[in-house]
Every structure is written in C-alpha cells, then in structure tokens.
Design a protein around this motif. Structure first.
Motif, short mmCIF file in Angstrom:
data_model
loop_
_atom_site.label_atom_id
_atom_site.label_comp_id
_atom_site.label_asym_id
_atom_site.label_seq_id
_atom_site.Cartn_x
_atom_site.Cartn_y
_atom_site.Cartn_z
N VAL A 1 -0.47 4.55 6.29
CA VAL A 1 0.22 4.63 5.00
C VAL A 1 0.77 6.02 4.77
O VAL A 1 1.91 6.19 4.30
N LYS A 2 -0.01 7.05 5.09
CA LYS A 2 0.46 8.43 4.88
C LYS A 2 1.66 8.74 5.78
O LYS A 2 2.61 9.41 5.34
N VAL B 1 -5.21 4.19 6.19
CA VAL B 1 -4.84 5.40 5.43
C VAL B 1 -3.88 6.25 6.24
O VAL B 1 -2.87 6.75 5.72
N SER C 1 4.59 6.86 4.42
CA SER C 1 4.98 7.41 3.12
C SER C 1 5.77 8.70 3.29
O SER C 1 6.68 8.99 2.50
N PRO D 1 0.81 -1.23 0.00
CA PRO D 1 0.00 0.00 0.00
C PRO D 1 0.84 1.27 0.00
O PRO D 1 0.43 2.29 -0.56
N ILE D 2 2.02 1.23 0.62
CA ILE D 2 2.90 2.41 0.64
C ILE D 2 3.43 2.68 -0.76
O ILE D 2 3.45 3.83 -1.22
N GLN E 1 1.23 5.62 -7.40
CA GLN E 1 -0.05 5.77 -8.11
C GLN E 1 -1.06 6.62 -7.35
O GLN E 1 -2.17 6.79 -7.81
N ASP E 2 -0.67 7.12 -6.17
CA ASP E 2 -1.54 7.95 -5.35
C ASP E 2 -2.83 7.20 -4.97
O ASP E 2 -3.91 7.78 -4.90
N MET E 3 -2.71 5.90 -4.72
CA MET E 3 -3.85 5.06 -4.33
C MET E 3 -3.79 4.81 -2.84
O MET E 3 -2.72 4.52 -2.29
N LEU E 4 -4.95 4.92 -2.17
CA LEU E 4 -5.03 4.71 -0.72
C LEU E 4 -6.00 3.57 -0.42
O LEU E 4 -6.98 3.37 -1.15
N GLU F 1 2.04 1.75 -3.59
CA GLU F 1 0.92 2.19 -4.44
C GLU F 1 0.59 3.66 -4.20
O GLU F 1 0.26 4.40 -5.13
N TYR F 2 0.70 4.10 -2.94
CA TYR F 2 0.42 5.50 -2.64
C TYR F 2 1.49 6.42 -3.21
O TYR F 2 1.20 7.49 -3.75
#
Length: 218
Positions: free
Chosen positions: A23-24, A20, A27, A3-4, A10-13, A6-7
């Motif tokens: 991950v933020k 979320v 990131s 997920p990290i 691709q800016d996907m959460l 992808e964020y």
C-alpha cells in the motif's frame, strides 16, 4: 484500490505487514500522480470499473498470443521479447472467424502488405502503381464504416450461435421467497488482500423478495 484510498485520505493501514508495504509503495506513486494533477488542475477520481466481457476478451487474446510465443520459442524461453513483435503482427493480420476480417483491416481500412511480398513476386505488389494504390486506399477509407458495421453484424451472429450451443443444455432454475442462496464474489466485492485463495461464494442469504427476470432481493 480501497486500502490505498484509505491510506491517502485517512492515513489508515491494513494489519498485514506485506499489505502495508504494498500500500505504501503504490500510494507513493499515486501521490506523485495526484501532485501532478493538482499542478495542472486535473481532478482524479478513484473508482473500480468492472466489465467482465471486456476482461474475458483480453484474457482470451493474451492466451492466444502466449500460445503462439511458446510454439516459436520451444526451449529458449528467455528470447520471448525477440519473438513478440512477429507474433503480434501475425495475430493482428490473421482473419478472425467471428468477424471475417483482420484487426488490422478494421483499424486502417485495408489489408497489410507483409514483408515477404516485397521480396517474392505477387500480383498485388508487382502489378500496381502509386496512382492505383492511392485510389484503392481512398476507396477503402471511404467504405471503412460499412466494413466495420458488417464485422459487427457478423460478431453478433457468431455470439448468438455460440450462446445457443452452450445454452442448449442449461436448465432454467427459479427461486422463491424464503430460499437460501449463495452469492458469487466478484473482483470489486472480495476482501482486499485475499488473493487467489479468497472464497468464490459468500452467504448464505435469504431471499426476501422476487423482483423479476431472475432478480431477487436478499
């Protein structure tokens, strides 16, 4: 890591709000590291290496250290930071059954002198001189490779004996084409954010081909 990555790429959460936030936060740290790498022309590769034997060894060592700390603290659990250096020192200077050596001697080529020997009279501390000590140190460093090789042979023999002990009651089981089986879920194959409640098995899968040596195509 999925997920990290992808964020970042691709800016996907994920859908879970708690996930979320995590991950933020992670990131943001990776962004700082990535910018640092770009400045110094360092390429970062995101991967998920998995080595079960190494992970198991680390957990076994941590378990021993934690048990020793608990014995030292008794009810004063908040003082574990004061006891940790002494516990680590005793752990590294204690002979291991599996290799017949201490981790300290394999790292530095000689046994350590504990602080007590500088206060209590011992033959090794009192009857030596700087010249003799230097000669012994040079000799130990010259033979450290042989010492490590012997420890490796002892570890291999110890592992084989342990394997024979645990495998003596194991019954070999084979599968054939058409059988339905479950597959073990490992750390790098389980769903992100599943936590400790994630299933340990997935499937069922149909065996379509016997590859050999206990390997099957699902």
């Amino acid at each position: 890591m999925t997920p990290i990555v992808e964020y970042l790429e691709q800016d996907m959460l994920p859908e879970d709000k708690n996930e979320v936030r995590r991950v933020k936060a992670q990131s943001a740290r990776f962004t700082i590291i990535r910018d640092f790498g770009k400045f110094w022309n360092i390429k970062l590769n995101f991967s998920t290496p998995r080595y079960p034997q190494e992970n198991g060894q680390a957990e076994s060592s941590n378990k021993t250290i934690m048990n020793n700390i608990k014995k030292c603290l008794e009810k004063a659990k908040g003082r574990w930071t004061d006891k940790l250096p002494g516990v680590l020192w005793s752990y590294r200077t204690t002979t291991r059954t599996s290799m017949g050596e201490t981790p300290f001697s394999l790292a530095y080529g000689m046994e350590s002198v504990i602080p007590t020997e500088s206060e209590v009279t011992t033959a090794r501390y009192e009857l030596t001189t700087d010249e003799v000590n230097w000669e012994n140190m040079c000799h130990e460093l010259d033979t450290i490779d042989e010492r490590r090789d012997k420890a490796l042979l002892r570890i291999s023999a110890y592992q084989r004996s342990i394997a024979r002990h645990y495998n003596k009651n194991i019954r070999t089981r084979t599968f054939k084409v058409g059988d339905w089986v479950l597959q073990r879920v490992f750390q790098n194959t389980k769903d992100a954010g599943a936590g400790k409640l994630a299933p340990t098995w997935e499937g069922p899968y149909l065996i379509t081909k016997v590859v050999g040596h206990g390997a099957y195509k699902l």
